[in-house]
Motif scaffolding. Sequence first.
Motif, PDB file in Angstrom:
ATOM      1  N   VAL A 133      24.628  43.621  15.043  1.00 52.69           N
ATOM      2  CA  VAL A 133      25.499  44.510  15.799  1.00 52.69           C
ATOM      3  C   VAL A 133      24.773  44.979  17.045  1.00 52.69           C
ATOM      4  O   VAL A 133      23.635  45.439  16.987  1.00 52.69           O
ATOM      5  CB  VAL A 133      25.923  45.724  14.924  1.00 52.69           C
ATOM      6  N   SER A 134      25.435  44.819  18.196  1.00 51.99           N
ATOM      7  CA  SER A 134      24.822  45.206  19.461  1.00 51.99           C
ATOM      8  C   SER A 134      24.928  46.714  19.676  1.00 51.99           C
ATOM      9  O   SER A 134      25.673  47.402  19.006  1.00 51.99           O
ATOM     10  CB  SER A 134      25.523  44.481  20.615  1.00 51.99           C
ATOM     11  N   ALA A 135      24.175  47.183  20.653  1.00 51.52           N
ATOM     12  CA  ALA A 135      24.257  48.585  21.037  1.00 51.52           C
ATOM     13  C   ALA A 135      25.612  48.831  21.681  1.00 51.52           C
ATOM     14  O   ALA A 135      26.315  47.892  22.059  1.00 51.52           O
ATOM     15  CB  ALA A 135      23.136  48.940  22.007  1.00 51.52           C
ATOM     16  N   ALA A 136      25.977  50.091  21.811  1.00 51.50           N
ATOM     17  CA  ALA A 136      27.286  50.443  22.365  1.00 51.50           C
ATOM     18  C   ALA A 136      27.483  49.820  23.741  1.00 51.50           C
ATOM     19  O   ALA A 136      26.628  49.942  24.614  1.00 51.50           O
ATOM     20  CB  ALA A 136      27.422  51.955  22.453  1.00 51.50           C
ATOM     21  N   ASN A 137      28.619  49.134  23.905  1.00 49.98           N
ATOM     22  CA  ASN A 137      29.037  48.541  25.163  1.00 49.98           C
ATOM     23  C   ASN A 137      28.054  47.510  25.723  1.00 49.98           C
ATOM     24  O   ASN A 137      28.047  47.258  26.921  1.00 49.98           O
ATOM     25  CB  ASN A 137      29.331  49.634  26.203  1.00 49.98           C
ATOM     26  N   THR A 138      27.215  46.916  24.871  1.00 49.14           N
ATOM     27  CA  THR A 138      26.270  45.872  25.293  1.00 49.14           C
ATOM     28  C   THR A 138      26.786  44.559  24.742  1.00 49.14           C
ATOM     29  O   THR A 138      26.640  44.261  23.560  1.00 49.14           O
ATOM     30  CB  THR A 138      24.856  46.151  24.764  1.00 49.14           C
ATOM     31  N   LYS A 139      27.401  43.763  25.594  1.00 54.05           N
ATOM     32  CA  LYS A 139      28.025  42.527  25.168  1.00 54.05           C
ATOM     33  C   LYS A 139      26.981  41.416  25.124  1.00 54.05           C
ATOM     34  O   LYS A 139      26.345  41.098  26.131  1.00 54.05           O
ATOM     35  CB  LYS A 139      29.140  42.170  26.156  1.00 54.05           C
ATOM     36  N   PRO A 140      26.793  40.790  23.953  1.00 53.87           N
ATOM     37  CA  PRO A 140      25.816  39.697  23.875  1.00 53.87           C
ATOM     38  C   PRO A 140      26.370  38.422  24.505  1.00 53.87           C
ATOM     39  O   PRO A 140      27.581  38.280  24.705  1.00 53.87           O
ATOM     40  CB  PRO A 140      25.600  39.526  22.373  1.00 53.87           C
ATOM     41  N   THR A 141      25.491  37.476  24.786  1.00 54.63           N
ATOM     42  CA  THR A 141      25.961  36.198  25.329  1.00 54.63           C
ATOM     43  C   THR A 141      26.773  35.493  24.263  1.00 54.63           C
ATOM     44  O   THR A 141      26.470  35.550  23.071  1.00 54.63           O
ATOM     45  CB  THR A 141      24.768  35.319  25.755  1.00 54.63           C
ATOM     46  N   GLY A 142      27.803  34.845  24.672  1.00 58.08           N
ATOM     47  CA  GLY A 142      28.663  34.143  23.738  1.00 58.08           C
ATOM     48  C   GLY A 142      29.894  34.933  23.339  1.00 58.08           C
ATOM     49  O   GLY A 142      30.712  34.455  22.575  1.00 58.08           O
TER      50      GLY A 142
END
Length: 143
Positions: A133-142
């Motif tokens: 799970v990413s940090a808030a509002n941090t969109k991972p690649t893909g």
Amino acid sequence: MYFRLMGKLSARRKGLLEEGEKGFTLIELLVVVIIIGILAAIAIPVYLGIQNNAKNSAAKSDLTNAKTAVVAYQTQNSALPATIDATTLGTYGYSGGSVAWSPSAPATTATTYCLVATSASGDKFYTTDNSGVSAANTKPTGC
């Protein structure tokens, strides 16, 4: 302090107070009101921050549960589910929540996926097939 105050109130009713003991002054009352105001000004923002943290934690939990259910579904069916909902993934432990595919439902033959959860406070959390799970509002690649 309570008993002393009640004693003074009782004495006042009986008219037995000394001349110098007539009650609280205006300055004393203002100081108490100011102190209560300062404490409220400190406590209210802290409480709101705790509420937002709880909302974010609920979204992260939904996202983790959905990812676990998708992996279980994919393992059993050799394909990704068409939708993320309690009907499709209920047998794999997912009971619903604020999780959705991003940007749209992938082809069921795809091997990668991205899940998005929006918390009640408005923050978005993401996870993919190969990330947590990413940090808030941090969109991972893909995604």
